[in-house]
Design an enzyme around this catalytic site. Structure first.
Site, PDB file in Angstrom:
ATOM      1  CG  ASP A 296       9.851 109.783   2.669  1.00 16.61           C
ATOM      2  OD1 ASP A 296      11.187 109.579   2.245  1.00 16.61           O
ATOM      3  OD2 ASP A 296       9.349 110.113   2.804  1.00 16.61           O
ATOM      4  NE  ARG A 298      11.545 112.586   2.213  1.00 13.49           N
ATOM      5  CZ  ARG A 298      10.624 113.510   2.842  1.00 13.49           C
ATOM      6  NH1 ARG A 298      11.300 114.936   2.509  1.00 13.49           N
ATOM      7  NH2 ARG A 298       9.749 113.279   2.542  1.00 13.49           N
TER       8      ARG A 298
END
Length: 364
Positions: A296, A298
């Site tokens: 991930d 983000r």
């Protein structure tokens, strides 16, 4: 105020150049540096000039991508693969992009380099990721970085100053807000926030008039073109978006943050590359790793900063992702309640949801 661009603006230029296939120059502390080309966008002509320069060029990869290629990693989070003198675009793309890994598993023999400072190589990968490109960069040593940049009219990035700057969250400007009645929440306003580093804008949908002194019902929703717009059945994003707005509409107040971090922060093009790998039998996490990304990518600090800018200090967070709870707390926002959001299961996304639970810790 000086008219020349500051470091943040220079980095924005560098990202744009790399997306177009234009080289940038990364300067080290001693005045020497590296000429950088993004492996994804380099042209045949510029690759030929890269070879003609006569130096020993490298193709720098993340350790995740190197693991797939069985390349030796001597520098922790990255690997340096020597570029053969006769390497063409097909070779560069095959090393950087896993699309044909199963049909052409043998990429080597690869010659890996070791030793020395790799701070500019690390910066190059960070730049490629921030430009939403494959995390793979062609790097050629240059003795006088500033002179080369001036002679070739290339963007010059101060590698010493840029490395820590890339880890900072850019300041956000509130641009405008206006009333936008929604089917799930008629009393909604849309706020536009623009990062000062030239990256994508982010949005906040404010439902009703939430009490700033009380925990606000909030959702950090990452953009998903395929799920939110096209109604894709491969994920649960669209149903989560509409269910969250519906819950806020029912309660009469809430804030949904729509963060432009498509594909867990890797961008839509790379997300489609991951989908193609999933068609070959890999799960979401495995596909990201084969591309060279982490599970991930983000940055949830964006959500915390927008909520603070809007005057909120505590939230009831609509999420199944414990990482979002932890990030809100680390950013100084109190999470008084986790509100589950279990919707959107289909025959097409059952494996995807199982992977999120097993490998990403989602509470499903």
């Amino acid at each position: 105020m000086p008219l020349s661009p500051n470091l943040m603006e220079i980095l924005a230029r560098a990202r744009a150049d790399l997306r177009m296939g234009v080289p940038v120059v990364l300067a080290g502390a001693d005045g020497a540096g590296m000429m950088m080309l993004a492996a994804e966008t380099v042209s045949q002509d510029r690759l030929a000039l890269f070879h003609d320069a006569g130096g020993e060029g490298d193709l720098v990869l993340t350790a995740r991508r190197a693991a797939t290629l069985k390349a030796r990693v001597y520098d922790g989070d990255l690997a340096r693969v020597a570029v053969p003198a006769d390497a063409g675009l097909d070779w560069v793309r095959s090393i950087a992009d896993p699309a044909d890994d199963l049909s052409m598993p043998m990429k080597g023999p690869l010659k890996e380099r070791r030793g020395g400072d790799v701070s500019l190589q690390r910066l190059a990968l960070t730049l490629a990721k921030s430009a939403r490109l494959l995390p793979a960069a062609l790097l050629l040593p240059v003795e006088a970085a500033r002179a080369v940049a001036l002679r070739e009219n290339l963007t010059l990035v101060d590698g010493v100053a840029a490395a820590p700057s890339m880890l900072l969250l850019a300041n956000l400007d509130h641009v405008v807000s206006a009333r936008v009645p929604l089917s799930r929440a008629e009393n909604a306003r849309l706020h536009i926030f623009r990062p000062q580093d030239g990256s994508e804008e982010h949005y906040a949908i404010e439902v009703g008039r939430p009490d700033r002194s009380a925990p606000v019902l909030a959702r950090l929703h990452s953009a998903c073109f395929t799920g939110d717009v096209l109604g894709s059945l491969k994920c649960d994003c669209g149903p989560q978006l509409h269910a969250a707005l519906g819950r806020m509409g029912e309660e009469g107040a809430g804030v949904l943050l729509y963060l432009n971090q498509e594909g867990r922060g890797i961008g839509l093009a790379n997300k489609m590359r991951a989908y193609a790998l999933q068609d070959q039998g890999f799960d979401t996490v495995e596909a990201n790793h084969r591309l060279g990304f982490e599970d991930d990518e983000r940055d949830f600090r964006l959500g915390a900063e927008i909520l603070r800018r809007m005057g909120f200090g505590s939230v009831r967070l609509l999420t199944n992702n414990p990482n979002k709870l932890a990030m809100m707390e680390r950013c100084g926002l109190a999470v008084t309640e986790r509100v589950p959001l279990k919707v959107g299961r289909t025959a097409f996304n059952a494996h995807y949801l199982a992977t999120k639970a097993a490998k990403s810790g989602h509470l499903l």
